[in-house]
Design a protein around this motif. Structure first.
Motif, PDB file in Angstrom:
ATOM      1  N   ASN A  16       5.989   3.471  -0.327  1.00 23.25           N
ATOM      2  CA  ASN A  16       5.411   2.152  -0.168  1.00 23.25           C
ATOM      3  C   ASN A  16       6.420   1.286   0.566  1.00 23.25           C
ATOM      4  O   ASN A  16       7.459   0.923   0.016  1.00 23.25           O
ATOM      5  CB  ASN A  16       5.094   1.572  -1.547  1.00 23.25           C
ATOM      6  CG  ASN A  16       4.351   0.270  -1.456  1.00 23.25           C
ATOM      7  OD1 ASN A  16       4.306  -0.359  -0.411  1.00 23.25           O
ATOM      8  ND2 ASN A  16       3.761  -0.127  -2.561  1.00 23.25           N
ATOM      9  N   LYS A  17       6.116   0.993   1.821  1.00 20.20           N
ATOM     10  CA  LYS A  17       7.085   0.271   2.635  1.00 20.20           C
ATOM     11  C   LYS A  17       7.265  -1.160   2.171  1.00 20.20           C
ATOM     12  O   LYS A  17       8.303  -1.773   2.370  1.00 20.20           O
ATOM     13  CB  LYS A  17       6.631   0.271   4.097  1.00 20.20           C
ATOM     14  CG  LYS A  17       6.822   1.605   4.763  1.00 20.20           C
ATOM     15  CD  LYS A  17       6.714   1.476   6.261  1.00 20.20           C
ATOM     16  CE  LYS A  17       6.720   2.824   6.919  1.00 20.20           C
ATOM     17  NZ  LYS A  17       5.421   3.500   6.822  1.00 20.20           N
TER      18      LYS A  17
ATOM     19  N   VAL B 256      -3.539   6.459  -4.500  1.00 17.17           N
ATOM     20  CA  VAL B 256      -3.749   6.951  -3.148  1.00 17.17           C
ATOM     21  C   VAL B 256      -4.400   8.330  -3.239  1.00 17.17           C
ATOM     22  O   VAL B 256      -4.108   9.102  -4.143  1.00 17.17           O
ATOM     23  CB  VAL B 256      -2.414   6.947  -2.361  1.00 17.17           C
ATOM     24  CG1 VAL B 256      -1.334   7.677  -3.095  1.00 17.17           C
ATOM     25  CG2 VAL B 256      -2.566   7.479  -0.966  1.00 17.17           C
TER      26      VAL B 256
ATOM     27  N   LEU C  21       5.325  10.323  -0.036  1.00 13.75           N
ATOM     28  CA  LEU C  21       4.512   9.219  -0.499  1.00 13.75           C
ATOM     29  C   LEU C  21       5.439   8.042  -0.753  1.00 13.75           C
ATOM     30  O   LEU C  21       6.367   8.144  -1.552  1.00 13.75           O
ATOM     31  CB  LEU C  21       3.795   9.625  -1.791  1.00 13.75           C
ATOM     32  CG  LEU C  21       2.993   8.551  -2.518  1.00 13.75           C
ATOM     33  CD1 LEU C  21       1.857   8.052  -1.658  1.00 13.75           C
ATOM     34  CD2 LEU C  21       2.453   9.110  -3.818  1.00 13.75           C
TER      35      LEU C  21
ATOM     36  N   SER D 219       0.837  -1.189   0.000  1.00 13.47           N
ATOM     37  CA  SER D 219       0.000   0.000   0.000  1.00 13.47           C
ATOM     38  C   SER D 219       0.873   1.241   0.000  1.00 13.47           C
ATOM     39  O   SER D 219       1.904   1.315   0.650  1.00 13.47           O
ATOM     40  CB  SER D 219      -0.890  -0.016   1.232  1.00 13.47           C
ATOM     41  OG  SER D 219      -0.076  -0.092   2.369  1.00 13.47           O
ATOM     42  N   TRP D 220       0.410   2.185  -0.767  1.00 13.95           N
ATOM     43  CA  TRP D 220       1.112   3.461  -0.824  1.00 13.95           C
ATOM     44  C   TRP D 220       0.469   4.375   0.201  1.00 13.95           C
ATOM     45  O   TRP D 220      -0.748   4.470   0.263  1.00 13.95           O
ATOM     46  CB  TRP D 220       0.999   4.058  -2.213  1.00 13.95           C
ATOM     47  CG  TRP D 220       1.794   3.312  -3.216  1.00 13.95           C
ATOM     48  CD1 TRP D 220       1.424   2.174  -3.860  1.00 13.95           C
ATOM     49  CD2 TRP D 220       3.098   3.627  -3.679  1.00 13.95           C
ATOM     50  NE1 TRP D 220       2.423   1.765  -4.699  1.00 13.95           N
ATOM     51  CE2 TRP D 220       3.459   2.643  -4.611  1.00 13.95           C
ATOM     52  CE3 TRP D 220       4.001   4.650  -3.390  1.00 13.95           C
ATOM     53  CZ2 TRP D 220       4.683   2.642  -5.259  1.00 13.95           C
ATOM     54  CZ3 TRP D 220       5.212   4.655  -4.040  1.00 13.95           C
ATOM     55  CH2 TRP D 220       5.559   3.662  -4.955  1.00 13.95           C
ATOM     56  N   THR D 221       1.284   5.029   0.979  1.00 16.26           N
ATOM     57  CA  THR D 221       0.717   5.899   2.000  1.00 16.26           C
ATOM     58  C   THR D 221       1.418   7.244   2.024  1.00 16.26           C
ATOM     59  O   THR D 221       2.610   7.361   1.745  1.00 16.26           O
ATOM     60  CB  THR D 221       0.850   5.276   3.404  1.00 16.26           C
ATOM     61  OG1 THR D 221       2.159   4.712   3.514  1.00 16.26           O
ATOM     62  CG2 THR D 221      -0.198   4.231   3.654  1.00 16.26           C
ATOM     63  N   PHE D 222       0.621   8.243   2.382  1.00 14.75           N
ATOM     64  CA  PHE D 222       1.162   9.587   2.574  1.00 14.75           C
ATOM     65  C   PHE D 222       1.639   9.717   4.013  1.00 14.75           C
ATOM     66  O   PHE D 222       0.964   9.249   4.934  1.00 14.75           O
ATOM     67  CB  PHE D 222       0.065  10.628   2.358  1.00 14.75           C
ATOM     68  CG  PHE D 222      -0.216  10.930   0.929  1.00 14.75           C
ATOM     69  CD1 PHE D 222       0.771  11.474   0.121  1.00 14.75           C
ATOM     70  CD2 PHE D 222      -1.465  10.699   0.380  1.00 14.75           C
ATOM     71  CE1 PHE D 222       0.516  11.770  -1.206  1.00 14.75           C
ATOM     72  CE2 PHE D 222      -1.731  10.999  -0.943  1.00 14.75           C
ATOM     73  CZ  PHE D 222      -0.740  11.531  -1.741  1.00 14.75           C
ATOM     74  N   THR D 223       2.763  10.308   4.205  1.00 12.72           N
ATOM     75  CA  THR D 223       3.215  10.630   5.551  1.00 12.72           C
ATOM     76  C   THR D 223       3.309  12.145   5.621  1.00 12.72           C
ATOM     77  O   THR D 223       3.972  12.768   4.796  1.00 12.72           O
ATOM     78  CB  THR D 223       4.603  10.024   5.820  1.00 12.72           C
ATOM     79  OG1 THR D 223       4.573   8.679   5.380  1.00 12.72           O
ATOM     80  CG2 THR D 223       4.938  10.096   7.288  1.00 12.72           C
ATOM     81  N   GLU D 224       2.631  12.703   6.610  1.00 13.10           N
ATOM     82  CA  GLU D 224       2.616  14.152   6.699  1.00 13.10           C
ATOM     83  C   GLU D 224       3.937  14.654   7.270  1.00 13.10           C
ATOM     84  O   GLU D 224       4.485  14.066   8.185  1.00 13.10           O
ATOM     85  CB  GLU D 224       1.467  14.569   7.613  1.00 13.10           C
ATOM     86  CG  GLU D 224       1.005  15.976   7.380  1.00 13.10           C
ATOM     87  CD  GLU D 224      -0.217  16.275   8.219  1.00 13.10           C
ATOM     88  OE1 GLU D 224      -1.226  15.600   8.024  1.00 13.10           O
ATOM     89  OE2 GLU D 224      -0.111  17.159   9.069  1.00 13.10           O
TER      90      GLU D 224
ATOM     91  N   LYS E 120      -5.795  12.558  -6.401  1.00 14.96           N
ATOM     92  CA  LYS E 120      -5.389  11.161  -6.362  1.00 14.96           C
ATOM     93  C   LYS E 120      -3.997  11.079  -6.982  1.00 14.96           C
ATOM     94  O   LYS E 120      -3.699  11.818  -7.923  1.00 14.96           O
ATOM     95  CB  LYS E 120      -6.344  10.325  -7.210  1.00 14.96           C
ATOM     96  CG  LYS E 120      -7.297   9.488  -6.389  1.00 14.96           C
ATOM     97  CD  LYS E 120      -8.114   8.574  -7.256  1.00 14.96           C
ATOM     98  CE  LYS E 120      -9.163   7.884  -6.404  1.00 14.96           C
ATOM     99  NZ  LYS E 120      -9.983   6.975  -7.171  1.00 14.96           N
TER     100      LYS E 120
ATOM    101  N   THR F  86      11.630   8.660  -1.595  1.00 19.85           N
ATOM    102  CA  THR F  86      10.179   8.875  -1.502  1.00 19.85           C
ATOM    103  C   THR F  86       9.765   9.911  -2.528  1.00 19.85           C
ATOM    104  O   THR F  86      10.591  10.657  -3.044  1.00 19.85           O
ATOM    105  CB  THR F  86       9.750   9.451  -0.131  1.00 19.85           C
ATOM    106  OG1 THR F  86      10.505  10.638   0.094  1.00 19.85           O
ATOM    107  CG2 THR F  86       9.925   8.476   0.984  1.00 19.85           C
TER     108      THR F  86
END
Lengths: 763, 710
Positions: free
Chosen positions: A689-690, A657, A687, A5-10, A642, A674
């Motif tokens: 993907n771990k 995402v 953004l 999963s791709w996730t945003f980290t603030e 998106k 990233t």
């Protein structure tokens, strides 16, 4: 095929809020509120020491979700307590010393107020709120513990004195009322109204009142005598008396801070601030806090009252874009936005670079603070007003930073002032500048100009600068491209280290950038000319309108190879995905061409993109992932976005995402592996993907084999009782005393968690 | 001239002796390691014949040889050169087999003295002999059975240590290579009980030891090579080249060679593989040699001999780095067998391996495959579903194409026009088709449309290509002339380049389309446009041609192309004088005229003297230009003089002040200053053709002098 999963980290960012700053009583710390977090800066060494998101704090008591950006009325510090007062009467506070040591608890109470809180005063440990409506010409009340103390009718403006003892009100019929909380008296002050008053100020002890007008004249009323202070020629936005009441400090649209010596009438100036001065806070006798606004971006500047030198400047991300709007009901296509919301920026290591007219802002998104504001083109030294506005400042048209962060190349154009009516009117002077990064001690350091080239492409403006990939010349090269597709390759002249050492002359130690190669482009000029350098450095792809050429860098003339016609709209962006794939972007399509197989790949999309759409596409060249941002209107007609992640050989995204705001730009940071995203509220996200395997840099097989052979050798020796079996151990030590050196760089202001992360990174 | 990757300049070093026992694939010839590409020697051992050295330059010839008995088989050869031995001396280490007897022989050759031969018996054939490092006098021998033996050769050949292969298994060494990188190790691929196993053997002066062993499961390859940290395995049957990274032997990638080798045989002896530079290998198959880039998976060069020959690559200098212009050249020594004449030659091929960069591989991929006929371009929306959308859109494209095919086959212009342009202009297909069903109710779109970049359908270039080929493949505009579609297509940026060749000539009978093509059709060659200048009589079209030429092409290009045209066509087909007179008559397009004059030089000007008035016109124009140029240079001189004067005044003022004169800025600043002064005074930004119209310096308004003096 979706991998993980791709996730945003603030990562913070966000805009600062007017009124959202306060200094600790000892002047050592500064507290600043941004849209999502509370930040603490150490004023002495100018760095951020704490950055806590509001979402991470706990509120003890009944407290609704507040939009801090809209409802914060005032932040103030009294001894160890930091107070926040909101317009609905909520009052939050925390002990900032405990906060600094990790206590994230806020306490809350609610003032008894009969309306919206406009302001709050804290005098002799009592809170007085000012109630009313922000619209001009409404009644305002001073309330304490739910009891209305004073009511002033049809108030346009109000202001408080330095330590909250007095409040001054200006009414729509130009009457001035001063309320003294010490004596509990209210008095009227007369002045001769001539022009609209934009700001008022009242002295703490004496009975002085200052009124700043729209035309710049300041009326100073003292014991019913009136003086006019004339220097400003445009709106006076903020005024304040100093502690000793010897000076009045004023500022406004001219971006100049003026100190009026009230006894001699002489002025002192602090010119060329970064924005219009909207608030002046002199309550700390040693440190003056100014609130500056430029293009609706807030910035706080703390200056020393002694030498007026800047002590700390807190600014948010200064990304600029044309504007935001809601969807019009006539728009059929939800992905076609009314305004171009893209912003231009670059990311190198932990730094984001934002161009701002004649400056470049360097923003560290890991530490979440502005690290430098580099002026890269000369600007006139004072603020400009009225007709002077016709004199245009030079503007940075494009810039690039080398991948190693050592060099920056900027291009700016200076228009000839039209005022002189010279023959050269309308002509531009173009200059290409090469900057070298000079590291500072604790700070980020600065950029030093090494070479300036006037009219690098004769009388044609450079439309794009691209840095060389690090595989070529170590990344120490830039290419500039103009509207005719003329390409010029610049490189620093290698310095002979011996000659440099011998010559004690500083000038000789300067690295000079020179033109190495040139390709002469097309006959016709175009606005859409773009270039991209292949990761291995051997090819530059050049687009001109709908045509694309591949230039061989290693040949002397940079021989061109034309690509077939691939797109029907002019190309707005060009990017190498990896050594084989070239991504072509237009306003209506995105296509990928493989230059090895000489054919299009299945990645072929149509879309609605703004003209600067290349800000919305980023490429991870190592993992060969293409991120495409799609901004669109949702059902509420607001912009959201998106990010689709593609591989060059497939139309099916490997991930997608969403983000609830519009995205104004995306870049890839190879340093942190990233994607970095800046949204329309200036928030910065990464953004990643771990689950995706980390790209292995070309592992050195020689070392690996040496280790392997070494182990086998020692095993063999042990088995055969051969001496010196210990020599292996010394070789295979991977961590040594120097391994952690890097971590300890720039540790000031670093939290333990971050430090730990850094250590883990090395291991 | 751009250097190209190539295999070239083959020459014969020597004819190879006919051998009693013929073994295919050059197994009879062993060439010792070649240290560098500048080596002038080739050391070779030939089964049943001799061990010898060839000199390559100036003429290849055998300079030393040692005869072998006809039944002796050569298994390996290497040359060890000791420093203490004077130059011109060599130690040849050769692995020999005679019937069931195997040995390792050392021939000590010295120019002055007689040669000396030492020999030691071995258990099995020695397939590789290598010196551990230079002047160590320690060599190792790898035997066919996988045994590694270290020898001291300083005085005699004395075994020092032995590394025995796995006991009890049938081991046969398939591939072996000593890799001097790092500490140096021996890479051995061996067949152990029918499965392939890769062994890394570490060596030092006292011992040899196994560093690692890996199984290569499921691999059916017989040909191996080592390149830059990878073991390459060629499977002749599937025509696949697999890469295994050392030391863990993980499969990195597989390259399919099926695009290159259409008719390959699985006979291993027909193949040979040789690494020449990092990421570049030579592959020979039958009578062809291929140079492959393994990083970009591209075919860099090929070399073919006549079909009845077969090439076996024997050896090449140890890898050149192949990343700069000076390190790109190397060579390969190969045995070339002519099966017709039953004759073998030792040949030398020069190989330019390129720089290993992307630019060498552009368009040369091994993986090219024909692109899909219909590639729809789905729209990226918040509810993007590519697989579904592509299917629908592809079906739509196919439908449109089928309609067009029918229309063109039946020469039905109406049916064609109904669908072609409306579809490309983004009208939904069902709407178009509905219109077709009910022809009368829908008004025929009578207008000529051009391509609108903002609104028209985004289509793939292949689709436009398909439509164009329907019209242009056998163009007969009298029979089938969809004029509206043609007008539209001629304005489309994706109009395929292959149809632009000779397009103008084909459209000439149809002035509307002809002009449309001249004005808007992309990619029309410069030479075609110039050629049309000769034949076209319509003044407006000539003007269009001239505008297009001057807008799109540089005058050097026009000059070159004109010269080409004038040289290839005869006067009736293309007469420059006619073109020039057209330009003169129209008084238009002098920019292009300049290019023509350049192309023909002085001769052309003399040509023009046939009409005196033309010549005088030309002379007037040239003179006018020269005059303004002179004026401009005078003005610039004046400015320069005043600047010098000004700086002198400045300097003298400073000197008068008595203080030490220190420049208040770097020189460049001063130059900038003066530069901007000139810029401010003179408008030199204007079009190059527009000369500055300042008649004489005295007309410069006085305030400008003030500007200068500051």
């Amino acid at each position: 095929m979706t991998v993980g999963s791709w996730t945003f980290t603030e990562h913070g960012g966000g805009r600062l809020i007017e009124r959202g700053s306060a200094l600790s009583t000892d002047g050592r710390f500064m507290f600043v509120v941004s849209s999502d977090s509370l930040r603490v800066f150490n004023v002495d060494n100018r760095i951020g020491v704490r950055n806590v998101k509001f979402s991470e704090m706990t509120v003890r008591g009944d407290f609704p979700e507040l939009d801090i950006t809209k409802k914060l009325v005032r932040m103030l510090v009294s001894s160890d307590i930091l107070h926040f007062v909101f317009s609905d009467g909520h009052h939050l506070w925390l002990n900032w010393k405990e906060f600094m040591s990790g206590d994230l608890e806020l306490k809350v109470e609610k003032f008894q107020v009969p309306g919206t809180v406009l302001d709050v005063l804290h005098y002799k440990d009592e809170f007085y709120t000012i109630i009313g409506k922000r619209n001009k010409g409404h009644n305002r009340q001073v309330v304490k513990d739910g009891e209305v103390l004073y009511t002033v009718e049809s108030v346009r403006l109000h202001n408080k004195s330095l330590y909250d003892r007095k409040i001054v009100f200006l009414t729509t019929d130009h009457k001035v009322t001063v309320i003294d909380l010490e004596t509990n008296t209210s008095s009227d002050v007369k002045f001769s109204y001539r022009r609209d008053v934009m700001s008022v100020a009242v002295a703490e002890k004496s009975d002085m009142v200052a009124l700043g007008t729209a035309t710049g004249i300041i009326h100073l009323v003292e014991s019913n005598t009136e003086r006019l202070l004339k220097w400003h020629i445009d709106q006076v936005k903020a005024m304040e008396f100093t502690v000793d009441e010897m000076y009045l400090v004023s500022g406004g649209v001219e971006k100049v801070l003026v100190f009026w010596n009230l006894s001699t009438g002489k002025q002192q100036f602090l010119p060329r601030l970064n924005g219009v001065i909207v608030d002046i806070d002199l309550s700390n006798p040693e440190l003056y806090t100014l609130t500056l606004i430029s293009n609706s971006i807030v910035e706080f500047l703390v200056i020393s009252s002694i030498d007026l030198a800047s002590r700390i400047s807190v600014a948010s991300v200064k990304n600029r874009f044309k504007g935001l709007n809601k969807k019009k009901s006539t728009d059929k296509d939800v992905t076609k936005l009314g305004f171009d919301i893209t912003t231009d920026f670059e990311v190198v290591k932990d730094q984001l670079f934002f161009p701002l007219r004649s400056q470049i802002q360097v923003y560290d998104y890991i530490r979440n603070e502005q690290q430098a504001l580099q002026t890269v083109a000369p600007v006139s030294q004072i603020g400009k007003v009225r007709s002077e506005l016709a004199i245009q400042d030079p503007k940075v048209k494009c810039f690039a930073v080398s991948e190693n962060g050592k060099w920056m190349c900027t291009f700016d154009s200076v228009p000839t002032p039209s005022a002189d009516a010279l023959l050269s009117t309308g002509e531009q002077t173009y200059s290409l500048k090469f900057w070298k990064h000079v590291p500072g001690d604790a700070m980020y350091g600065s950029w030093e100009l090494t070479t300036k080239i006037i009219d690098p492409h004769a009388q044609k403006p450079v439309s794009e600068i691209i840095p060389a990939p690090s595989s070529l010349y170590g990344g120490d090269a830039f290419v500039s491209v103009d509207g005719k597709g003329n390409v010029r390759l610049w490189r620093p002249r290698a310095l002979d280290p011996n000659a440099v050492a011998a010559a004690n002359n500083k000038a000789l130690q300067h690295t000079e950038w020179t033109l190495r190669k040139a390709f002469s482009g097309f006959e016709s000029s175009s606005e859409s000319v773009h270039a991209s350098w292949s990761p291995d450095g051997s090819i530059i792809a050049l687009s001109h309108e709908t045509n694309v050429l591949l230039l061989e860098v290693n040949t002397s003339q940079m021989d061109p190879i034309p690509l077939p016609s691939l797109v029907q709209n002019r190309i707005t962006g060009l990017k190498f995905v990896d050594d084989g794939n070239l991504l072509l972007l237009t306003k209506r399509s995105l296509a990928n061409f493989n230059i090895l197989t000489w054919s299009k790949t299945p990645l072929n999309l149509s879309l609605d993109f703004p003209a600067k759409g290349q800000s919305l596409v980023a490429v991870d060249q190592a993992k060969r992932i293409i991120a495409v941002v799609l901004n669109y209107y949702n059902h509420d007609k607001d912009i959201q976005s998106k990010v689709y992640l593609f591989k060059a050989d497939s139309l099916v995204p490997i991930g997608e995402v969403s983000l609830s705001k519009g995205i104004s730009g995306i870049r890839y940071s190879s340093y942190n592996d990233t994607f970095v995203v800046v949204d329309t509220s200036s928030m910065i996200f990464t953004l990643s993907n771990k689950d995706l395997p980390k790209f292995n840099q070309d592992s050195d097989y020689v070392t690996e084999i040496n280790t392997l052979v070494g182990i086998a050798q020692s095993n063999h020796k042990v088995l055969n009782n051969v001496e010196n079996s210990m020599d292996l151990l010394t070789e295979s030590v991977m961590l040594n005393a120097n391994s952690f050196d890097k971590i300890l760089e720039n540790t000031e202001g670093l939290t333990v968690t971050n430090l730990f992360e850094r250590v883990l990174k090395v291991i | 001239m751009v250097a190209e990757t190539k295999i070239s300049d083959p020459y014969t070093i020597s004819y190879l002796p006919r051998l009693g026992v013929e073994v295919e694939g050059g197994q009879n010839y062993k060439v010792a390691n070649i240290e560098s590409k500048d080596n002038n020697f080739i050391d070779i051992a030939i089964s049943g014949s001799f061990v010898g050295t060839y000199i390559l330059k100036p003429t290849p010839k055998l300079i030393w040889s040692h005869g072998l008995s006809p039944s002796t088989k050569v298994n390996s050869i290497n040359v060890v050169q000791n420093q203490d031995i004077s130059e011109g001396s060599k130690n040849y280490l050769v692995g020999l087999s005679e019937k069931k007897k195997h040995s390792l022989s050392l021939f000590k050759y010295q120019e002055s003295t007689n040669e000396q031969m030492l020999e030691v018996a071995t258990d099995d054939a020695v397939v590789e002999i290598e010196e551990l490092y230079r002047n160590s006098n320690i060599v190792f021998g790898l035997e066919q059975s996988g045994k590694v033996v270290l020898y001291d050769i300083s005085v005699n050949i004395t075994p020092i240590a032995t590394l025995k292969p796995t006991i009890g298994s049938e081991v046969r060494v398939v591939f072996h290579k000593f890799i001097p990188d790092g500490k140096g190790f021996l890479l051995i691929v061996e067949r152990v009980n029918q499965s392939l196993s890769v062994r890394l053997v570490g060596l030092d002066t006292t011992s040899a030891f196994n560093a690692s062993t890996h199984q290569l499961d499921g691999l059916n390859a017989e040909i191996f090579e080592y390149n830059d940290g990878n073991l390459l395995a060629l499977d002749a049957k599937s025509k696949e080249l697999s890469f295994f990274s050392l030391p863990e032997l993980q499969k990195v990638k597989t390259i399919s060679l099926s695009n290159v080798l259409e008719s390959a045989s699985s006979d291993n002896l027909l193949w040979s593989l040789k690494s020449v530079a990092p990421n570049r290998v030579l592959l020979s198959f039958k009578n062809d040699i291929y140079l492959l880039d393994t990083k970009y998976q591209s075919l860099l060069a090929t070399f073919s001999t006549t079909s009845h020959k077969s090439i076996t690559l024997l050896n090449s200098p140890s890898q050149v780095s192949g990343d700069t212009p000076t390190t790109r050249e190397t060579f390969v020594v190969a045995a070339v067998k002519n099966s017709k004449e039953n004759l073998s030659k030792l040949k030398h091929y020069t190989v330019d391996v390129g720089t290993g960069k992307l630019s060498d591989s552009v368009g040369k991929s091994l993986n090219s495959k024909p692109s899909e006929l219909f590639t729809a371009i789905p729209f990226l929306s918040p509810s993007f579903n590519p697989s579904n959308e592509t299917r629908v859109l592809n079906a739509e494209l196919k439908k449109v194409y089928e309609h067009l095919v029918t229309a063109s086959a039946s020469k039905d212009v109406k049916a064609w026009e109904k669908i072609c342009v409306p579809f490309l202009r983004n009208t939904p297909l069902d709407k178009i088709l509905k219109g077709k069903a009910n022809t009368k109710s829908i008004k025929t779109d009578n207008e000529f449309h051009v391509h609108e970049p903002k609104t028209d359908r985004v289509v793939d270039y292949t689709f436009i290509g398909l439509i164009c080929s329907l019209i242009f493949d056998d163009l007969d505009l009298d029979a089938f002339n969809p004029e509206r579609s043609l007008t539209y297509l001629l304005t489309h940026p994706l109009f395929p380049k292959e149809f632009t060749e000779g397009l103008l000539e084909k459209l000439k009978p149809h002035p509307r389309l002809f002009r449309q093509a001249i004005v808007t059709c992309p990619n029309i060659a410069c030479i075609d446009l110039i050629y049309q200048l000769h034949g076209v009589e319509n003044d407006e079209i000539v003007k269009d041609l001239l505008v297009r030429l001057s807008d799109e092409f540089k005058s050097e290009t026009i000059t070159q192309e004109t010269a080409k045209l004038a040289n290839t066509k005869n006067k009736d087909e293309f007469d420059l004088n006619i073109v020039i007179s057209k330009i003169m008559r129209l008084n238009f397009g002098y920019e292009v005229l300049n290019a023509f004059v350049d192309s023909n030089g002085l001769a052309l000007s003399l040509n023009l003297s046939s009409t005196e008035s033309n010549l005088s016109k030309l002379i007037d124009q040239v003179n006018g230009r020269i005059e303004t140029l002179i004026e401009n240079s005078e003005i610039l001189t004046l400015v320069n003089q005043s600047l010098i004067h000004y700086s002198k005044i400045k300097q003298s003022k400073k000197e008068m002040n008595g203080s030490i004169v220190e420049s208040n800025g770097p020189v460049s600043v001063v130059i900038d200053e003066s530069r901007s002064k000139i810029d401010n005074m003179l408008d030199i930004s204007g079009k190059s053709t527009k000369a500055i119209k300042v008649a004489s310096p005295s007309f410069i308004p006085s305030y400008q002098y003030e500007q200068l003096k500051l």
